[in-house]
Design an enzyme around this catalytic site. Sequence first.
Site, PDB file in Angstrom:
ATOM      1  CB  SER A  40      -0.955  -0.476   1.464  1.00  0.00           C
ATOM      2  OG  SER A  40      -1.586   1.116   1.203  1.00  0.00           O
ATOM      3  CG  ASP A 154      -4.416  -1.810   1.094  1.00  0.00           C
ATOM      4  OD1 ASP A 154      -3.297  -2.153   1.746  1.00  0.00           O
ATOM      5  OD2 ASP A 154      -4.567  -0.685   0.417  1.00  0.00           O
TER       6      ASP A 154
END
Length: 296
Positions: A40, A154
Amino acid sequence: MKPNVSLVLSAGGARGMAHIGIINVLEKQGFQISSIAGTSMGALVGGIHAVGQLNDFTLWLKNLGKMEVFKLTDFAMSKKGFIKGNKVFKELDPFITDANIEDLAINYTAIASNLTHLKEAVFETGKLKDAIRASVAIPVFIQPHHYLDCVMVDGGLVNPLPVDRVRRSPGDILIAVNVNSGIPFTKPPMKAQLIEKKSLYRTAIEKINHSWAEHLNNNNNHNHNNHKMGMFDLLSKSVEIMQVRLSEASVKNCKPDIMIDISYECCDIFEFYRAEEIITMGKKAMEKALIEWKGV
């Protein structure tokens, strides 16, 4: 001669701006970062560093206006995601460039979650843009990235602190930076300028909470002020607690030589207007850790 560094950068939204401070200190003290694995925000900062654009990216972050973060997030009430991400990724394009991961000077790995096959996705080749775009797609907040007929979101869902994915080299030191740590945090007094930005930020969040409640046609959500937590806050906190626990498990399974812990309480995942403060937090944490490491 100082050893090479294999660096692991965690997920954590705006808290991941601390990774910039970490890298700044390592370079200033003469360490060579030979490998980076990130999830991320860690994948974003690590990738931008790998293409040599971190200084320009840092200046851009620090110059974000009071509500520029929200102007860049094209909110879209849809089943695919709350934020389309088109505007912000257009802004990030110059910093990411059109590089291929395998051509980077630094060994680079990004982690995403493959929803199609319900497994971890490890990016070590291919377009850097695809790797980063997939890794940062926080479910519900940012629309998924479609890559090779798979739906990617993510990487924090499966591996927010990818200590097991960084590529090592003989004689290196392993440094892991966890910005989702459960350590206690005492908030320092907030400067007047940040107080104003915080107020504007919370006002925007409350508007989003209200809009989301209307979108879901759930009248109970209009009472979120009684619980001091609307849908936006509820979802962001849910992501945070998951990342805290998974990060703790990662460190237990693979002990770094240097572990940098930054509390998840230091800022919310979308408080990017606090760039200067969070980057400085990362610098101080890295400087302290290196002093302790050298004293061993």
